[in-house]
Write a protein that holds these residues in place. Structure first.
Motif, PDB file in Angstrom:
ATOM      1  N   MET A  84       0.833  -1.205   0.000  1.00 53.29           N
ATOM      2  CA  MET A  84       0.000   0.000   0.000  1.00 53.29           C
ATOM      3  C   MET A  84       0.868   1.256   0.000  1.00 53.29           C
ATOM      4  SD  MET A  84      -3.039  -0.851   2.714  1.00 53.29           S
ATOM      5  CE  MET A  84      -4.002  -2.359   2.618  1.00 53.29           C
ATOM      6  N   LEU A  85       1.913   1.264   0.833  1.00 53.98           N
ATOM      7  CA  LEU A  85       2.774   2.448   0.913  1.00 53.98           C
ATOM      8  C   LEU A  85       3.567   2.639  -0.373  1.00 53.98           C
ATOM      9  CD1 LEU A  85       4.126   2.443   4.587  1.00 53.98           C
ATOM     10  CD2 LEU A  85       2.021   3.395   3.653  1.00 53.98           C
ATOM     11  N   ALA A  86       4.013   1.541  -0.972  1.00 51.28           N
ATOM     12  CA  ALA A  86       4.737   1.642  -2.240  1.00 51.28           C
ATOM     13  C   ALA A  86       3.829   2.208  -3.330  1.00 51.28           C
ATOM     14  CB  ALA A  86       5.274   0.272  -2.649  1.00 51.28           C
ATOM     15  N   ALA A  87       2.576   1.749  -3.365  1.00 50.93           N
ATOM     16  CA  ALA A  87       1.609   2.251  -4.350  1.00 50.93           C
ATOM     17  C   ALA A  87       1.276   3.714  -4.082  1.00 50.93           C
ATOM     18  CB  ALA A  87       0.343   1.404  -4.313  1.00 50.93           C
ATOM     19  N   MET A  88       1.180   4.071  -2.822  1.00 55.15           N
ATOM     20  CA  MET A  88       0.861   5.432  -2.413  1.00 55.15           C
ATOM     21  C   MET A  88       1.939   6.422  -2.859  1.00 55.15           C
ATOM     22  SD  MET A  88       0.162   6.654   1.534  1.00 55.15           S
ATOM     23  CE  MET A  88      -0.847   5.201   1.838  1.00 55.15           C
ATOM     24  N   HIS A  89       3.195   5.982  -2.788  1.00 55.72           N
ATOM     25  CA  HIS A  89       4.321   6.862  -3.109  1.00 55.72           C
ATOM     26  C   HIS A  89       4.861   6.652  -4.524  1.00 55.72           C
ATOM     27  CE1 HIS A  89       4.718   8.561   0.941  1.00 55.72           C
ATOM     28  NE2 HIS A  89       4.399   7.364   1.383  1.00 55.72           N
ATOM     29  N   LEU A 117      -4.899  -0.790  -4.647  1.00 57.00           N
ATOM     30  CA  LEU A 117      -5.460  -0.274  -5.898  1.00 57.00           C
ATOM     31  C   LEU A 117      -6.056   1.118  -5.692  1.00 57.00           C
ATOM     32  CD1 LEU A 117      -5.924  -1.203  -8.865  1.00 57.00           C
ATOM     33  CD2 LEU A 117      -8.248  -1.825  -8.175  1.00 57.00           C
ATOM     34  N   HIS A 118      -6.760   1.305  -4.580  1.00 59.59           N
ATOM     35  CA  HIS A 118      -7.310   2.625  -4.261  1.00 59.59           C
ATOM     36  C   HIS A 118      -6.194   3.669  -4.167  1.00 59.59           C
ATOM     37  CE1 HIS A 118     -10.802   0.244  -2.618  1.00 59.59           C
ATOM     38  NE2 HIS A 118     -11.453   1.221  -3.207  1.00 59.59           N
ATOM     39  N   TYR A 119      -5.109   3.309  -3.481  1.00 60.85           N
ATOM     40  CA  TYR A 119      -4.042   4.282  -3.262  1.00 60.85           C
ATOM     41  C   TYR A 119      -3.306   4.631  -4.549  1.00 60.85           C
ATOM     42  CZ  TYR A 119      -4.687   4.359   1.756  1.00 60.85           C
ATOM     43  OH  TYR A 119      -5.215   4.558   3.016  1.00 60.85           O
ATOM     44  N   ALA A 120      -3.085   3.650  -5.403  1.00 62.68           N
ATOM     45  CA  ALA A 120      -2.432   3.935  -6.682  1.00 62.68           C
ATOM     46  C   ALA A 120      -3.297   4.880  -7.514  1.00 62.68           C
ATOM     47  CB  ALA A 120      -2.174   2.637  -7.440  1.00 62.68           C
ATOM     48  N   ALA A 121      -4.609   4.647  -7.505  1.00 63.75           N
ATOM     49  CA  ALA A 121      -5.535   5.491  -8.263  1.00 63.75           C
ATOM     50  C   ALA A 121      -5.628   6.889  -7.665  1.00 63.75           C
ATOM     51  CB  ALA A 121      -6.918   4.837  -8.299  1.00 63.75           C
ATOM     52  N   TYR A 122      -5.741   6.968  -6.350  1.00 65.31           N
ATOM     53  CA  TYR A 122      -5.907   8.254  -5.662  1.00 65.31           C
ATOM     54  C   TYR A 122      -4.712   9.177  -5.899  1.00 65.31           C
ATOM     55  CZ  TYR A 122      -6.781  11.582  -1.863  1.00 65.31           C
ATOM     56  OH  TYR A 122      -7.002  12.727  -1.137  1.00 65.31           O
ATOM     57  N   TYR A 123      -3.506   8.605  -5.829  1.00 65.97           N
ATOM     58  CA  TYR A 123      -2.304   9.426  -5.978  1.00 65.97           C
ATOM     59  C   TYR A 123      -1.819   9.525  -7.424  1.00 65.97           C
ATOM     60  CZ  TYR A 123      -2.024   9.767  -0.933  1.00 65.97           C
ATOM     61  OH  TYR A 123      -2.302  10.056   0.388  1.00 65.97           O
ATOM     62  N   GLY A 124      -2.525   8.883  -8.336  1.00 64.13           N
ATOM     63  CA  GLY A 124      -2.224   9.059  -9.755  1.00 64.13           C
ATOM     64  C   GLY A 124      -1.010   8.323 -10.271  1.00 64.13           C
ATOM     65  N   GLN A 130      -1.394  -0.101 -13.015  1.00 62.45           N
ATOM     66  CA  GLN A 130      -1.374  -1.133 -14.051  1.00 62.45           C
ATOM     67  C   GLN A 130      -0.734  -2.422 -13.542  1.00 62.45           C
ATOM     68  OE1 GLN A 130      -2.740  -0.730 -17.467  1.00 62.45           O
ATOM     69  NE2 GLN A 130      -2.724  -2.881 -16.835  1.00 62.45           N
ATOM     70  N   ALA A 131       0.318  -2.295 -12.740  1.00 63.96           N
ATOM     71  CA  ALA A 131       0.995  -3.477 -12.195  1.00 63.96           C
ATOM     72  C   ALA A 131       0.062  -4.264 -11.278  1.00 63.96           C
ATOM     73  CB  ALA A 131       2.250  -3.057 -11.434  1.00 63.96           C
ATOM     74  N   ILE A 132      -0.707  -3.550 -10.470  1.00 70.41           N
ATOM     75  CA  ILE A 132      -1.640  -4.207  -9.550  1.00 70.41           C
ATOM     76  C   ILE A 132      -2.774  -4.879 -10.326  1.00 70.41           C
ATOM     77  CG2 ILE A 132      -3.292  -3.825  -7.671  1.00 70.41           C
ATOM     78  CD1 ILE A 132      -1.412  -1.440  -6.837  1.00 70.41           C
ATOM     79  N   LEU A 133      -3.278  -4.196 -11.345  1.00 65.92           N
ATOM     80  CA  LEU A 133      -4.342  -4.774 -12.166  1.00 65.92           C
ATOM     81  C   LEU A 133      -3.850  -6.014 -12.908  1.00 65.92           C
ATOM     82  CD1 LEU A 133      -5.932  -1.501 -13.576  1.00 65.92           C
ATOM     83  CD2 LEU A 133      -7.014  -3.119 -12.002  1.00 65.92           C
ATOM     84  N   SER A 134      -2.632  -5.956 -13.414  1.00 65.29           N
ATOM     85  CA  SER A 134      -2.059  -7.112 -14.112  1.00 65.29           C
ATOM     86  C   SER A 134      -1.924  -8.295 -13.160  1.00 65.29           C
ATOM     87  CB  SER A 134      -0.690  -6.754 -14.702  1.00 65.29           C
ATOM     88  OG  SER A 134      -0.817  -5.750 -15.688  1.00 65.29           O
ATOM     89  N   ALA A 135      -1.507  -8.003 -11.925  1.00 65.63           N
ATOM     90  CA  ALA A 135      -1.375  -9.062 -10.928  1.00 65.63           C
ATOM     91  C   ALA A 135      -2.733  -9.668 -10.598  1.00 65.63           C
ATOM     92  CB  ALA A 135      -0.722  -8.509  -9.664  1.00 65.63           C
ATOM     93  N   ALA A 136      -3.752  -8.827 -10.548  1.00 71.89           N
ATOM     94  CA  ALA A 136      -5.097  -9.307 -10.211  1.00 71.89           C
ATOM     95  C   ALA A 136      -5.631 -10.265 -11.269  1.00 71.89           C
ATOM     96  CB  ALA A 136      -6.045  -8.123 -10.050  1.00 71.89           C
TER      97      ALA A 136
END
Length: 203
Positions: A84-89, A117-124, A130-136
């Protein structure tokens, strides 16, 4: 006993500082000297060394810690994972490494009820998104939850990743989410957000 505790605290501070600034030699030396430090967390936020490394994009240290069998799904005070923190930053290399090591993309924090996924989207951070979606698409999430359900997952206030991306004006993330089956819902309740925001950015 007091002196030992003081020495231990000094080692902890030294470890977290070294992790933050990517000093892998110092991190390795400290862990070889005292292997229990790998399980220590910061006092208030309860960030582990892996949280700090992931948030700061220190991929070499992230890899070092994971190679020492550190749990990729460690939780901090707010039940946030290193992923989550990696996606956030926007730390894409750390996001990829954590996912490759088996980090769970379907975990919710206690702060906002959000996933990575929320955090990646929120912080742009479209690359992380895309990496998270591909993993899903290729993980147990697709089988147990269904990919479309994951893309449209709601946070604690009812917002999907698409709502958050549109609300924060992240057009690239909006496009990625729409291309992956995100639904333009009527409202999210807690945010007072309507589908009009999403469609206005998707043009």
């Amino acid at each position: 006993m007091g002196q030992g505790l003081s020495c231990r605290t000094t080692h902890e501070n030294g470890l977290f500082t070294a992790v933050q600034f990517g000093d892998s030699d110092t991190v390795q030396t400290l862990l070889e000297r005292d292997q229990t430090l790998i399980h220590q967390t910061t006092v208030y936020d309860r960030h582990s060394a892996l949280h700090i490394a992931a948030a700061n994009g220190q991929i070499e240290i992230v890899s070092m810690l994971l190679n020492r069998s550190v749990n990729p799904d460690l939780l901090n005070r707010y039940k946030q994972t290193p992923l989550m923190l990696a996606a956030m930053h926007g730390r894409i290399s750390c996001v990829q490494k954590l996912i490759q090591t088996g980090a769970n993309i379907l975990m919710f924090d206690s702060l906002n009820g959000r996933t990575c996924l929320h955090y990646a989207a929120y912080y742009g951070h479209s690359d992380c998104l895309q990496a998270i979606l591909s993993a899903a698409q290729s993980s147990r999430v697709a089988a147990s939850w269904g990919f479309t359900r994951f893309v449209n997952i709601r946070d604690g206030k009812g917002a999907t990743p698409l709502h958050l991306a549109a609300r924060q004006r992240r057009p690239e993330c909006v496009h990625i989410l729409l291309d992956n089956g995100a639904l333009v819902c009527a409202s999210t309740g807690g945010y007072g957000f309507t589908g009009k925001h999403s469609t206005s950015l998707s043009c």
